[in-house]
Write a protein that holds these residues in place. Structure first.
Motif: not given
Length: 463
Positions: A129-132, A138-143, A207-214
């Motif tokens: 949720a914080f990967v914006t 951050l996204g790589g570390a969480l993955f 919007r597409t990117l946000d939907l993917a994140r959620w």
């Protein structure tokens, strides 16, 4: 189904498993498959690639991007960042998963280990949720945290399988677990499909990117929530070593792992099967992991097309896992897996020839993948359970999991290197053929019945 089943390991007394316990075991596949389908297979590749492209200076929604990022000062093409991350995560699991398995074998509280790994992975997934913006690091570390935790949980989960049924029952039990997992993963993916379809806006890539994140976040919530039932219904099946107790579980686990690595040469046929599995399953996992990236970047398909296709794969894989499980009861699991590898080779060749911007051929190929996917993996898992010496299920599944669900490294590495050299996803895809050809040859060379007997186990009636 009978209320009790035959002990998993000959001459080793084990508590009889119950129908409720096996249902609990199936339900963990239902829980964690949301991560495999919604995160790994569909959303994470395109999402993290887009975030990385933004960090590389590319425009959101651009048709192509030749930008680079520099994590730790290393120059990496934006399109190669995600495949390289996958390879890094598996490199790290080489050190983590066998230790987790050794600890599980010496612990009288395997359910606690399962809970710790599952909730850590689910928590890291929710934190997407914080990967914006441009937060690709951050996204790589969480993955990395989520994928390693996912593998660790599956090691503990798989180690329950030999205690849930005898040699002639495990193909069926394993296939049912995979089938239930495909239903669970498919259901959440269907819900995300509805959300993406209803909430997306034409010409609004943000919007597409946000939907993917959620959607990724939803998989973490699903994973955590449905893990509660397996933790309630599964029972502990401690090994004789665990029951003797004494010492520190973690340090004793490291010592036991060291002994196993020294003694493993006593089971060369088990190692030979494991080598074959690591090769061909690396190819399978790479196809699963990078399919959405291939679809969006090379075939220029819409996100909704990818979701529908993966959803099709999930529900066809439910039937495919049960069908190949039934075929294994007639001709044996070993021959069935060999047949599936021939079909996988055909899938790679067909994927290379797919036309761009053509949803229907992509969906048809996805259907073919669904029919063969679940069975090849479920039967490999149950076959391996026959080759494990008594009391070392966790350790051996720790090695096995290095190339199980979502954890492949040579395939993504080859794919990423070929893309960086050629800028062609199609050429990268062709490089995966070698994994299926070599894997087939290695598996065909395993004398499977002799390997089972050498491990001290009783072979099933049909192999």
């Amino acid at each position: 189904m009978a209320e009790t089943v035959t002990p998993a390991v000959a001459d080793t007394p084990q508590p009889a498993s119950t129908r409720r316990e096996r249902r609990g075991w199936y339900l963990y596949d239902w829980a964690n498959s949301a991560f495999q389908t919604t995160v790994i297979t569909v959303f994470l590749g395109p999402f993290l690639t887009t975030v990385t492209e933004l960090a590389a200076g590319c425009q959101l929604g651009a048709d192509s991007c030749d930008g680079y990022v520099h994590p730790l000062g290393i120059r990496i093409a934006a399109g190669s960042y995600y495949p390289y991350l996958i390879s890094l995560s598996v490199f790290l699991t080489v050190f983590v998963l066998p230790v987790i398995g050794a600890v599980a074998d010496r612990s009288t509280h395997k359910k606690r280990l399962l809970a710790a790994a599952a909730f850590t992975g689910a928590g890291a997934t929710i934190a997407f949720a914080f990967v914006t913006g441009e937060r690709y690091l951050l996204g790589g570390a969480l993955f990395l945290i989520a994928n390693i935790s996912f593998g660790a949980a599956v090691v503990v989960y798989n180690s329950f399988l030999p205690q849930l049924g005898g040699p002639d029952e495990r193909d069926t039990i394993s296939s049912r677990g995979w089938a239930i997992g495909y239903l669970g993963g498919g259901l959440l993916l269907a819900l995300n499909l509805v959300a993406v379809t209803m909430l997306s806006e034409e010409g609004n890539p943000q919007r597409t990117l946000d939907l993917a994140r959620w959607s990724i976040v939803s998989a973490g919530v699903w994973w955590a929530a449905f893990t509660l039932l397996p933790l309630r219904w599964l029972r502990e099946h401690p090994t004789a070593e665990a029951l003797r107790g004494g010492g520190n579980v973690l340090t004793d686990g490291f010592r036991q792992l060291g002994r196993t690595l020294r003694e493993i040469k006593a089971y060369p046929l088990t190692l030979f099967f494991l080598l074959a599995f690591l090769v061909y399953n690396d190819g399978i996992q790479t196809v699963i992991t990078l399919a959405s990236q291939y679809g969006t970047e090379e075939l220029r398909l819409e996100q909704s097309t990818l979701i529908v296709t993966i959803l099709l794969v999930q529900f066809l894989a439910f039937g495919g896992a049960l069908a190949l499980g039934a075929l294994a009861r007639r001709i044996g699991a070993w021959k069935t897996v060999l047949l599936s590898l021939v079909l996988w080779t055909g899938v790679i060749i067909a994927a290379f020839r797919l036309p761009a911007e053509a949803p229907l051929p992509f969906m048809i190929l996805g259907g073919a993948i669904g029919l063969v996917l679940g069975g090849s993996q479920a039967l490999s898992r149950s076959l391996f359970s026959q080759l494990i010496p008594a009391g070392k299920e966790g350790e051996y599944y720790g090695f096995y999991e290095i190339s199980d669900k979502g954890t492949s490294w040579l395939g993504p590495l080859a794919f990423g290197l070929v893309f960086q050299l050629t800028a062609s996803y199609r050429v990268g895809l062709v490089s995966l053929l070698i994994f299926f050809v070599v894997g087939f040859a290695l598996l065909a060379a395993v004398p499977i019945r002799r390997a089972i007997v050498a491990a001290g186990n009783t072979p099933p009636r049909v192999l």
